[in-house]
Enzyme design. Structure first.
Site, PDB file in Angstrom:
ATOM      1  N   GLN A 241       3.160  -4.884  -1.755  1.00  0.00           N
ATOM      2  CA  GLN A 241       2.890  -6.160  -2.096  1.00  0.00           C
ATOM      3  C   GLN A 241       2.964  -7.178  -0.991  1.00  0.00           C
ATOM      4  O   GLN A 241       2.819  -8.420  -1.186  1.00  0.00           O
ATOM      5  CB  GLN A 241       3.648  -6.494  -3.346  1.00  0.00           C
ATOM      6  CG  GLN A 241       3.619  -5.649  -4.715  1.00  0.00           C
ATOM      7  CD  GLN A 241       2.022  -6.093  -5.353  1.00  0.00           C
ATOM      8  OE1 GLN A 241       1.483  -7.108  -5.257  1.00  0.00           O
ATOM      9  NE2 GLN A 241       1.316  -5.127  -5.933  1.00  0.00           N
TER      10      GLN A 241
ATOM     11  N   THR B 108       1.028   5.579  -3.796  1.00  0.00           N
ATOM     12  CA  THR B 108       1.426   6.526  -4.960  1.00  0.00           C
ATOM     13  C   THR B 108       1.568   7.744  -3.939  1.00  0.00           C
ATOM     14  O   THR B 108       3.052   8.084  -4.083  1.00  0.00           O
ATOM     15  CB  THR B 108       0.398   6.896  -5.880  1.00  0.00           C
ATOM     16  OG1 THR B 108       0.141   5.792  -6.611  1.00  0.00           O
ATOM     17  CG2 THR B 108       1.081   7.930  -6.952  1.00  0.00           C
TER      18      THR B 108
ATOM     19  N   CYS C  97      -1.622   0.198 -18.205  1.00  0.00           N
ATOM     20  CA  CYS C  97      -2.556   0.427 -19.322  1.00  0.00           C
ATOM     21  C   CYS C  97      -2.735   1.827 -19.654  1.00  0.00           C
ATOM     22  O   CYS C  97      -2.996   2.474 -18.692  1.00  0.00           O
ATOM     23  CB  CYS C  97      -3.748  -0.173 -19.169  1.00  0.00           C
ATOM     24  SG  CYS C  97      -4.687  -0.761 -20.584  1.00  0.00           S
TER      25      CYS C  97
ATOM     26  N   THR D 184      -8.945  16.865   4.650  1.00  0.00           N
ATOM     27  CA  THR D 184      -9.936  15.853   5.584  1.00  0.00           C
ATOM     28  C   THR D 184      -9.663  14.661   5.431  1.00  0.00           C
ATOM     29  O   THR D 184      -9.750  14.222   4.293  1.00  0.00           O
ATOM     30  CB  THR D 184     -11.460  16.607   5.218  1.00  0.00           C
ATOM     31  OG1 THR D 184     -11.262  18.009   5.334  1.00  0.00           O
ATOM     32  CG2 THR D 184     -12.034  15.963   6.220  1.00  0.00           C
TER      33      THR D 184
ATOM     34  N   HIS E  68      -5.939  -1.364  -0.464  1.00  0.00           N
ATOM     35  CA  HIS E  68      -6.685  -2.331  -1.405  1.00  0.00           C
ATOM     36  C   HIS E  68      -5.815  -3.635  -1.903  1.00  0.00           C
ATOM     37  O   HIS E  68      -6.493  -4.331  -2.360  1.00  0.00           O
ATOM     38  CB  HIS E  68      -7.296  -1.447  -2.619  1.00  0.00           C
ATOM     39  CG  HIS E  68      -6.074  -0.845  -3.665  1.00  0.00           C
ATOM     40  ND1 HIS E  68      -5.931  -1.621  -4.743  1.00  0.00           N
ATOM     41  CD2 HIS E  68      -5.127  -0.066  -3.564  1.00  0.00           C
ATOM     42  CE1 HIS E  68      -4.943  -1.142  -5.580  1.00  0.00           C
ATOM     43  NE2 HIS E  68      -4.620   0.309  -4.850  1.00  0.00           N
TER      44      HIS E  68
HETATM   45  N1  PLP Z   1       3.439   0.455  -5.283  1.00  0.00           N
HETATM   46  C1  PLP Z   1       3.304  -0.982  -5.449  1.00  0.00           C
HETATM   47  C2  PLP Z   1       4.267  -1.827  -5.524  1.00  0.00           C
HETATM   48  C3  PLP Z   1       1.888  -1.101  -6.224  1.00  0.00           C
HETATM   49  O1  PLP Z   1       1.811  -2.364  -6.734  1.00  0.00           O
HETATM   50  C4  PLP Z   1       1.082  -0.205  -6.367  1.00  0.00           C
HETATM   51  C5  PLP Z   1      -0.405  -0.243  -6.845  1.00  0.00           C
HETATM   52  O2  PLP Z   1      -0.536  -1.210  -7.610  1.00  0.00           O
HETATM   53  C6  PLP Z   1       1.398   1.130  -5.617  1.00  0.00           C
HETATM   54  C7  PLP Z   1       2.454   1.455  -5.236  1.00  0.00           C
HETATM   55  C8  PLP Z   1       0.650   2.218  -5.985  1.00  0.00           C
HETATM   56  O3  PLP Z   1      -0.503   2.354  -4.939  1.00  0.00           O
HETATM   57  P1  PLP Z   1      -2.007   2.958  -5.169  1.00  0.00           P
HETATM   58  O4  PLP Z   1      -2.658   2.855  -6.372  1.00  0.00           O
HETATM   59  O5  PLP Z   1      -2.855   2.665  -4.011  1.00  0.00           O
HETATM   60  O6  PLP Z   1      -1.676   4.321  -5.074  1.00  0.00           O
END
Ligand code: PLP
Length: 384
Positions: A170, A51, A315, A227, A191
């Site tokens: 993805q 994000t 959600c 940090t 993650h």
């Molecule tokens: N972009 C895509 C295609 C995602 O699937 C996700 C999370 O599901 C994100 C961005 C955002 O990642 P994060 O939640 O690690 O900020």
């Protein structure tokens, strides 16, 4: 990560020996990631996830072309930027979930106010300019797995002097990364390839540098002050180290997803639709709808059967919204019916059987004994 908590716990910006030891752990991962993405280590910034990386990539853009099937961290940020004066155009999407190069070209021409497509030539260094138009497109969709034509899109972007940001969240661990070569910047999140949550990166390769969104520190060359979380970054590195293992696991589970798709298409009394069925997709995800079923109801019904799937919706405040991705592809009714089954690296043929059994009990598939003839052999092969 545990070792880095006990031995690399110091602030990696401190100049004393413990700080330098922590810093070394961070820089090792930076180099590792730079090798994976084929960029210079200097051009890798660690962030709190994709994000933040996406927001950094979009920051300051005066002209932006993107699509409505991107992750909300792009779509909603694009809308916010538009409200602040950025010229934003959302490219058209095909019903199968593709953002074609022609659609990007048309959107860029509209954003740039150009009448005839293809007439612009790139001035040599225009992509380093802060006024450079930006195209932001994901490598693979988070709900359908549809893979976007990055090379063709990069070509039309380049011809119009635009840079290309690719959300590759993805893709890592699920498909080869060669298609990212054409990107000017790439975002990722640990993650999604089995690293820890809350850490990601933005990598860039075009001489462009992002506009900092935070101020007040020299970390990450001042481009992303704050940090660094050494253990999380070390975890990202450990996950990167097993991308090949992940790739082969996903090749195996793609067969489970295919078997589910075949069953839905051939053993259901309903006319099941698979979203994105006709185009190249990541192999582990099946996004479908069953006439007569709402997606959120099917998610609950499957949950009661012990199967955790998603209606492909975000959600918010405890209420599931129909998928904006499927709505952009096929309209509101399709979005309300969408259900997404994602197989993971450890999914087995027993898991597939459990899903098929649950779907049969819900009347979505014919009775299980009607189809083991076709399915059983492939399942047996899969468990070998
Ligand atoms: N972009 C895509 C295609 C995602 O699937 C996700 C999370 O599901 C994100 C961005 C955002 O990642 P994060 O939640 O690690 O900020």
């Amino acid at each position: 990560m545990r070792a880095s908590e006990s031995e690399g716990w110091a602030n990696p910006s401190s100049v004393h020996s413990l700080g330098r030891a922590a810093r070394r752990r961070v820089e090792d991962v930076r180099e590792q990631l730079a090798r994976v993405l084929q960029v210079s280590a200097r051009d890798v910034l660690f962030t709190s996830g994709a994000t933040e990386a996406n927001h950094l990539a979009l920051a300051g853009a005066k002209v932006l072309v993107t699509s409505r099937i991107e992750h909300p961290s792009i779509v909603e940020q694009a809308e916010w930027l538009a409200s602040r004066g950025t010229r934003v155009v959302f490219a058209d999407i095909t019903a199968s979930g593709l953002v074609t190069a022609d659609a990007v070209a048309a959107a860029l021409d509209e954003a740039l106010g150009v009448e005839s497509a293809g007439s612009l030539e790139t001035p040599g260094d225009s992509r380093t300019n802060e006024n450079t138009p930006l195209v932001a497109l994901m490598a693979a969709n988070h709900e359908t797995g549809v893979l976007q034509p990055l090379a063709e899109v990069a070509e039309v972007a380049r011809r119009r002097g635009a840079r290309l940001h690719v959300d590759a969240v993805q893709l890592l661990g699920r498909a080869p990364l060669g298609c990212l070569e054409v990107a000017d910047s790439v975002s990722l999140s640990a993650h999604k390839f089995r690293g820890p949550k809350g850490v990601g990166a933005l990598a860039f390769a075009c001489g462009w540098t992002p506009l900092p969104q935070n101020r007040g520190g020299a970390q990450e060359r001042g481009l992303r002050p704050g940090t660094l979380d050494v253990s999380a970054i070390v975890g990202l590195g450990a996950a990167l180290g097993r991308l090949d293992e992940s790739l082969s696991a996903y090749r195996r589970v793609a067969q489970l997803a295919q078997a589910l798709e075949r069953s839905l298409l051939t053993h259901s009394p309903h006319a099941v639709s698979i979203h994105g069925a006709t185009v190249a997709r990541l192999g582990h995800v099946v996004n479908f709808r069953v006439p007569g079923w709402r997606g959120d109801e099917l998610v609950v019904a499957l949950d009661l059967e012990g199967i955790c799937v998603s209606s492909g919706s975000a959600c918010s405040a405890g209420t599931a919204e129909p998928s904006t991705v499927i709505r952009a592809m096929e309209g509101q009714a399709a979005a309300e019916g969408a259900v997404r089954v994602s197989f993971g690296e450890e999914s087995t043929s027993a898991d597939l059987h459990a899903v098929l059994g649950a779907l049969a009990r819900l009347g979505i598939l014919g009775p299980v004994e009607h189809f083991p003839g076709q399915l059983a052999p492939s399942i047996r092969e899969l468990s070998q």
